[in-house]
Design a protein around this motif. Structure first.
Motif, PDB file in Angstrom:
ATOM      1  N   LYS A 109      41.742  53.688  40.508  1.00 57.67           N
ATOM      2  CA  LYS A 109      41.085  54.249  39.429  1.00 57.67           C
ATOM      3  C   LYS A 109      41.519  53.006  38.005  1.00 57.67           C
ATOM      4  N   PRO A 110      40.385  53.629  37.251  1.00 57.63           N
ATOM      5  CA  PRO A 110      40.648  52.978  35.597  1.00 57.63           C
ATOM      6  C   PRO A 110      40.870  54.185  35.284  1.00 57.63           C
ATOM      7  N   HIS A 111      42.025  53.524  33.584  1.00 56.62           N
ATOM      8  CA  HIS A 111      41.777  55.114  32.601  1.00 56.62           C
ATOM      9  C   HIS A 111      41.021  54.491  31.644  1.00 56.62           C
ATOM     10  N   GLY A 112      40.841  55.387  30.771  1.00 62.43           N
ATOM     11  CA  GLY A 112      40.857  55.723  29.561  1.00 62.43           C
ATOM     12  C   GLY A 112      39.306  54.438  29.612  1.00 62.43           C
ATOM     13  N   ALA A 113      39.251  54.180  28.247  1.00 55.95           N
ATOM     14  CA  ALA A 113      38.464  53.686  27.606  1.00 55.95           C
ATOM     15  C   ALA A 113      37.942  52.422  28.859  1.00 55.95           C
ATOM     16  N   LEU A 114      38.480  52.123  29.251  1.00 58.61           N
ATOM     17  CA  LEU A 114      38.336  51.098  30.755  1.00 58.61           C
ATOM     18  C   LEU A 114      37.736  51.922  31.806  1.00 58.61           C
ATOM     19  N   TYR A 115      37.554  53.078  31.870  1.00 57.40           N
ATOM     20  CA  TYR A 115      36.781  54.004  32.894  1.00 57.40           C
ATOM     21  C   TYR A 115      35.674  53.843  32.194  1.00 57.40           C
ATOM     22  N   ASN A 116      35.514  54.609  31.027  1.00 58.14           N
ATOM     23  CA  ASN A 116      35.027  55.135  30.792  1.00 58.14           C
ATOM     24  C   ASN A 116      33.208  54.532  29.904  1.00 58.14           C
ATOM     25  N   MET A 117      33.512  52.961  30.018  1.00 60.65           N
ATOM     26  CA  MET A 117      32.962  51.647  29.485  1.00 60.65           C
ATOM     27  C   MET A 117      32.613  51.156  31.110  1.00 60.65           C
ATOM     28  N   ALA A 118      33.273  50.914  31.987  1.00 56.55           N
ATOM     29  CA  ALA A 118      32.393  51.276  33.636  1.00 56.55           C
ATOM     30  C   ALA A 118      31.387  52.285  33.815  1.00 56.55           C
ATOM     31  N   GLU A 119      31.966  53.535  33.852  1.00 58.30           N
ATOM     32  CA  GLU A 119      30.487  54.311  34.169  1.00 58.30           C
ATOM     33  C   GLU A 119      29.746  54.134  33.392  1.00 58.30           C
ATOM     34  N   LYS A 120      29.473  53.071  32.279  1.00 55.39           N
ATOM     35  CA  LYS A 120      28.347  52.837  31.563  1.00 55.39           C
ATOM     36  C   LYS A 120      27.750  51.533  31.691  1.00 55.39           C
ATOM     37  N   ASP A 121      28.379  50.656  32.164  1.00 52.35           N
ATOM     38  CA  ASP A 121      28.105  49.353  32.404  1.00 52.35           C
ATOM     39  C   ASP A 121      28.195  48.524  33.436  1.00 52.35           C
ATOM     40  N   SER A 122      27.491  48.073  33.936  1.00 58.38           N
ATOM     41  CA  SER A 122      27.337  47.592  35.629  1.00 58.38           C
ATOM     42  C   SER A 122      28.638  46.235  35.589  1.00 58.38           C
ATOM     43  N   ASN A 123      28.640  45.422  34.436  1.00 64.21           N
ATOM     44  CA  ASN A 123      29.261  43.986  34.797  1.00 64.21           C
ATOM     45  C   ASN A 123      31.108  44.381  34.835  1.00 64.21           C
TER      46      ASN A 123
END
Length: 252
Positions: A109-123
């Motif tokens: 499970k990604p953490h923090g900003a990495l999670y938030n970025m992945a939530e919005k960016d499929s790349n």
């Protein structure tokens, strides 16, 4: 009907103690262990995994951007190759320590900003998914419900589960309200427990603006480092058990 309760843990490092790990462990079913990039260190990772073993909890890696100062909550302009390498490094470390205790890593499970970025960016999500699959194709990727993370996991062909947050407010788009915004974190244990029950039973939650948002999670994230966290987790578990909902790791 069953659900997994996951909690971020192992975020102490050096002389600093963060969270209420062992007090919360009896009430959850899976833990996401910090890998040293946003918090923790090798000694604390081992301690956390041993505690999780004691309580028979499923274990996941909780990788982040390399950001100890910002607790992994600061966005970094990392390329997909850098995200892949950082994630693979952290997942491999957790997997190796799990093996020393005779345990198997269940998820990432990604953490923090990495999670938030992945939530919005499929790349970004795909880079994380590629790292997961490269290290061990049996691992699950924990994805925010209905987000670009799911798209990334599907594109790469990695196993995944969808996640909702017990104490975090949602936008009408179904993403988490930024922590800096008022009302982003809900602190009333009974309100949070009722909200979790509604999500599990109806697949819906009211967003911060009152809009109804569809969520169909297989796991619910609870936090162990906020004020009154353990009491909140107890309340959630008690309410779910009373309603006949089975609590178990999603990997079983």
């Amino acid at each position: 009907m069953r659900i997994d309760l996951n909690c971020d843990m192992g975020e102490s490092f050096g002389v600093y103690t963060l969270g209420h790990d062992e007090a919360a462990m009896p009430y959850v079913t899976s833990v996401n262990v910090a890998c040293g990039f946003h918090a923790s260190d090798p000694v604390n990772i081992v301690k956390t995994i041993r505690k999780a073993k004691k309580y028979n909890l499923a274990i996941g890696a909780h990788p982040s951007f390399p950001d100890l100062v910002g607790f992994g909550r600061r966005v970094m302009a990392a390329s997909p190759d850098e995200i892949f390498a950082d994630a693979a490094y952290q997942i491999g470390a957790l997997m190796g320590i799990c093996k020393t205790e005779g345990l198997t890593l269940q998820h990432v499970k990604p953490h923090g900003a990495l999670y938030n970025m992945a939530e919005k960016d499929s790349n970004v999500a795909a880079a994380i998914a590629k790292a997961i699959k490269s290290v061990d194709p049996n691992l699950y990727m924990v994805c925010s419900c209905g987000s670009k993370m799911v798209e990334g996991a599907k594109a790469v062909g990695v196993k995944y589960v969808e996640e909702a947050f017990a104490d975090r407010a949602y936008t009408k788009e179904g993403t988490l309200v930024p922590r800096r915004q008022e009302g982003a974190v809900i602190h009333d244990p009974k309100a949070v427990a009722g909200r979790v029950l509604t999500i599990i039973k109806t697949g819906k939650v009211n967003a911060i603006d009152g809009t109804e948002v569809a969520l169909k999670p297989q796991t619910i994230c609870v936090h162990g480092d906020t004020p009154g966290a353990v009491d909140m987790i107890k309340e959630i578990r008690t309410r779910l058990v009373q309603e006949g909902i089975e609590l178990s790791p999603f990997g079983i």
